[in-house]
Design an enzyme around this catalytic site. Structure first.
Site, short mmCIF file in Angstrom:
data_model
loop_
_atom_site.label_atom_id
_atom_site.label_comp_id
_atom_site.label_asym_id
_atom_site.label_seq_id
_atom_site.Cartn_x
_atom_site.Cartn_y
_atom_site.Cartn_z
N TRP A 181 -8.87 -4.35 5.49
CA TRP A 181 -8.89 -3.62 6.76
C TRP A 181 -9.12 -2.13 6.56
CZ3 TRP A 181 -4.90 -6.97 5.32
CH2 TRP A 181 -3.83 -6.37 4.65
N GLU A 238 -3.16 -4.74 12.13
CA GLU A 238 -1.91 -4.05 12.46
C GLU A 238 -0.90 -4.99 13.12
OE1 GLU A 238 -0.99 -1.38 11.33
OE2 GLU A 238 -2.87 -0.56 10.59
N GLY A 246 5.69 -16.07 11.46
CA GLY A 246 6.89 -15.59 12.14
C GLY A 246 6.60 -14.63 13.28
N TYR A 247 7.63 -14.28 14.00
CA TYR A 247 7.52 -13.42 15.19
C TYR A 247 6.31 -13.82 16.02
CZ TYR A 247 11.16 -10.29 13.44
OH TYR A 247 12.34 -9.75 13.01
N TYR A 304 4.00 2.69 16.96
CA TYR A 304 3.41 2.64 15.63
C TYR A 304 1.96 2.15 15.68
CZ TYR A 304 1.59 0.84 11.42
OH TYR A 304 0.71 0.58 10.42
N ASP A 343 6.30 4.18 10.56
CA ASP A 343 6.77 2.83 10.26
C ASP A 343 7.91 2.92 9.25
OD1 ASP A 343 5.49 3.55 7.94
OD2 ASP A 343 4.80 1.52 7.52
N CYS A 367 11.46 8.10 -9.39
CA CYS A 367 11.42 9.51 -9.01
C CYS A 367 10.89 10.40 -10.13
CB CYS A 367 12.79 9.99 -8.57
SG CYS A 367 13.39 9.20 -7.06
#
Length: 346
Positions: A20, A33, A77-78, A116, A134, A195
DNA sequence: AATACGGGGTG
DNA sequence: CACCCAGTATT
């Protein structure tokens, strides 16, 4: 180098190659997205390719039935994402003649598109200066600026947004947005970020104060509640009963077997005395072929305790929304992963 | 402001 | 097991 220059420089050296990112087609970007909402890139990648192949243009998606879309979405899902995406495709075709809207507010008003996603599409497809926020961005900004407010509440979100705006690169919105998300996904990761090798450590407040581990701060822990499902797999010759799930609950629009839900752990003997069982069985005689209990299925906020009853016999009366289909055609229906797993094993 | 909504990966 | 993922819609 300022924040934006550093992070974009890092991005150009470390970015993953993702399909994408190779397109400016707003339809393809929108598709990606929606698929990637609360979904890891590796999990969404195959779905993105399959959707684009099945529905190369928004007209193809709009022409499809909701059931076809849900079937292709199966396992992601969702599922409201799939239904909303399909509805939005139809709206774009009918309202905009298939031309994807090219301004933030029109994009934001599409079904399934929130702050978002509207910022992501606006910047990636149209080069508009909207910063994305996000999970990755929240983490990077919370650490870099040492924001200790709860990031899942209004106050914390507002602080993050303010800080983000201060470093946002208005001249390179798409690249900045890609870069900061990729940075959060690969470098400034939730647990044990490296880090020592970080290009932002000199100015990172969390690193300086040794608070990387504590940031970002989240307040609410989701409580996982149990539910008790008893599925009746009723074999009537080469046919089987399935039923589509309705609104207001999990798995809306997906198919499953006739379900008896109890409020607590219930033995098969008790389930067979349940009014729903009696209603489905009616005057017929049922031959219980097999009972598989103890199946667990985890959702984000539920744990399902499931028992499957394989039954040979006829159903007395088809419940509303249920239908009898050939077993061979079961594969054409979108089912929850729970059902798909059971079918594969049996 | 809080909760519902999936499934899978990671330590 | 706990946490989190390119969040949104609803209450």
């Amino acid at each position: 180098m300022n924040f934006s220059e550093k992070i974009i420089d890092w991005y150009l050296k470390n970015k993953r190659e993702l399909p994408w990112r190779e397109t400016k087609d707003p339809y393809a970007i929108w598709l990606s997205e929606i698929i990637l909402q609360q979904t890891r890139v590796v999990q969404g990648l195959d779905y993105y390719c399959r959707f684009l192949e099945a529905f190369p243009t928004i007209f193809d998606l709009a022409k499809a039935t909701e059931e076809e879309v849900l079937k292709l979405w199966q396992g992601l899902g969702y599922y409201s994402r799939a239904r909303n995406m399909h509805a939005a495709a139809r709206e774009i075709v009918t309202t905009y003649g298939g031309m994807f809207p090219d301004n933030y507010s029109a994009i934001r008003s599409l079904k399934g598109v929130g702050d978002y996603t509207a910022a992501a599409i606006s910047s990636f497809a149209f080069g508009l200066p909207y910063p994305v926020m996000d999970g990755n961005v929240i983490r990077v900004i919370a650490r870099y600026f040492g924001i200790v407010a709860y990031c899942d509440k209004a106050e914390g979100k507002s602080q993050i947004k303010k800080a983000l705006n201060a470093v946002f690169d208005i001249k390179h919105p798409a690249e900045f947005n890609q870069a900061i998300m990729e940075f959060g996904a690969l470098q400034c990761i939730p647990v044990n970020p490296s880090c020592s090798t970080c290009i932002l450590k000199e100015n990172c407040v969390a690193f300086e104060k040794a608070m990387v581990k504590e940031l970002p701060v989240k307040s609410s822990k989701t409580i996982i509640k149990p539910r008790y499902f008893h599925y009746l797999i009723i074999h009537d010759g080469d046919e089987i009963i399935i039923k589509q799930r309705g609104a207001g609950d999990i798995w809306q629009g997906l198919y499953e077997f006739p379900l008896i839900e109890t409020s607590s752990e219930t033995t098969p003997d008790e389930v067979m005395k349940h009014p729903d069982w009696k209603y489905l069985k009616g005057k017929h005689s049922w031959n219980i072929l097999k009972i598989q209990s103890g199946v667990r299925h985890i959702l984000s906020h539920r744990i399902l305790h499931v028992t499957f009853y394989e039954i040979a016999g006829k159903i007395y009366r088809l419940p509303f929304g249920a239908k009898k289909i050939k077993k061979d055609n079961l594969q054409d229906y979108a089912v929850p992963v729970l059902i798909e797993k059971y079918l594969k094993q049996n």
